[in-house]
Design an enzyme around this catalytic site. Structure first.
Site, PDB file in Angstrom:
ATOM      1  N   ALA A  42       0.801  -1.242   0.000  1.00 56.08           N
ATOM      2  CA  ALA A  42       0.000   0.000   0.000  1.00 56.08           C
ATOM      3  C   ALA A  42       0.827   1.283   0.000  1.00 56.08           C
ATOM      4  CB  ALA A  42      -1.015   0.032   1.150  1.00 56.08           C
ATOM      5  N   ALA A  43       2.148   1.173  -0.157  1.00 51.48           N
ATOM      6  CA  ALA A  43       2.971   2.398  -0.205  1.00 51.48           C
ATOM      7  C   ALA A  43       2.541   3.241  -1.405  1.00 51.48           C
ATOM      8  CB  ALA A  43       4.446   2.040  -0.301  1.00 51.48           C
ATOM      9  N   GLY A  44       2.288   2.572  -2.531  1.00 52.41           N
ATOM     10  CA  GLY A  44       1.840   3.284  -3.736  1.00 52.41           C
ATOM     11  C   GLY A  44       0.461   3.900  -3.515  1.00 52.41           C
ATOM     12  N   ASP A  45      -0.395   3.186  -2.810  1.00 57.79           N
ATOM     13  CA  ASP A  45      -1.747   3.712  -2.544  1.00 57.79           C
ATOM     14  C   ASP A  45      -1.660   4.931  -1.642  1.00 57.79           C
ATOM     15  OD1 ASP A  45      -2.720   1.573  -3.994  1.00 57.79           O
ATOM     16  OD2 ASP A  45      -2.899   0.299  -2.213  1.00 57.79           O
TER      17      ASP A  45
END
Ligand code: RIB
Length: 312
Positions: A250-253
């Site tokens: 979820a780093a990209g989210d």
């Protein structure tokens, strides 16, 4: 504050931690299992709301306990979930996530109810599109719904951000020119532009290829290498803050959710990318998807530290 509409997936993540990933045909012992609310759409909505955005989400969940957990987690965080649809034909989307001791992950998503997020559902809730200023989408719902929403949002004059994850083999040609921002990671970028390579020069060329197809702004998220922004006027690398990652899920989210909030607040592009970089640098130091999203104060603190560092 402008209004943000997230159209996308909601999954229950089954996260299994292990020392190292199994190879094909191998069994390894894991160290822990946990269930965490996730899904790229829900993670972005959760981030945007937690960081202070005015956020509504459209998407579908099952009539099961996982669906209930998803909805209440988003609602508690301030996301308007009134028009999420609970479908009886399918269960809530599920993701099986393996995380190794370096914090790297592999993810398999079974979309379930997410595929009910289709054109007829979006037509039913057209008001949500009419009332927002920014629309952000990812690619874990029915493809036809994504393209319909982009066309409709363009017709309504909204600012459109597409996070092309998971990346399809290609996007319909006419979609590119409707996008204000596309936010692929390096792998997604190279697949979309049909090129090979792994250098910064390759990524910049890939981004320029997407500009040629009509996208206005390309923002490539590259993990610890930072984020590369390319449009017709400029090309700039925004370095990532150095941290010890424990889980990159979820780093990209988190980056996307933070980026759209910063845009909605009227921040300049540079500031919006730095805000998103700071938020995702915190997310990778924590486990899970929505469980890893930082609070606004934490992001502001990091930004202040970074400013002091840059000035010294
Ligand atoms: O980007 C991370 C997300 O991908 C996880 O939460 C999982 O549900 C998948 O959608």
């Amino acid at each position: 504050m402008k209004r943000i509409l997230v159209i996308g997936s909601l999954n229950m993540d089954m996260v299994i931690e292990m020392k190292r990933m199994p190879v094909v045909g191998e069994t390894v012992l894991g160290t822990q299992v946990s269930y965490v609310p996730g899904g790229k759409g829900a993670n972005q909505a959760y981030t945007a709301a937690k960081l202070g955005g005015k956020v509504k989400m459209l998407g579908c969940i099952g009539k099961d306990d996982f669906g209930e957990v998803q909805k209440s987690n988003l609602t508690k965080c301030g996301v308007d979930t009134d028009d999420l649809k609970r479908v009886k034909e399918q269960g809530t989307g599920m993701a099986s996530i393996y995380v190794d001791e370096r914090g790297d992950n592999t993810i398999v998503v079974v979309p379930g109810a997410n595929l009910e997020c289709n054109i007829s559902y979006l037509k039913e809730y057209d008001k949500a599109l009419e009332e927002c200023d920014y629309v952000i989408l990812q690619m874990e719902i029915a493809g036809e719904a994504i393209y319909y929403a982009i066309n409709r949002a363009k017709e309504l004059g909204k600012t459109i951000i597409l996070n092309p994850a998971p990346v399809p083999d290609s996007l319909p040609d006419e979609i590119f020119s409707k996008l204000d921002y596309i936010t692929p990671n390096e792998t997604e970028l190279m697949k979309l532009c049909g090129k090979e390579g792994g250098s910064m020069k390759d990524y910049a060329e890939g981004a320029r290829e997407l500009l040629k197809r009509g996208v206005k702004n390309v923002l490539v998220t590259m993990g610890k290498k930072g984020a590369l922004f390319v449009n017709r006027e400029k090309e700039e690398l925004f370095p990532a803050r150095k941290v010890s990652a424990v889980d990159t899920t979820a780093a990209g989210d988190c980056f996307n959710g933070a980026f759209v909030v910063a845009l909605a607040e009227g921040r300049e592009l540079d500031e919006a990318v730095m805000f998103a970089n700071a938020a995702s640098s915190i997310a990778v130091t924590r486990n899970g998807a929505q469980t890893s999203i930082p609070a606004r104060e934490e992001v502001e603190e990091i930004l202040a530290e970074m400013a002091v560092h840059a000035a010294s």
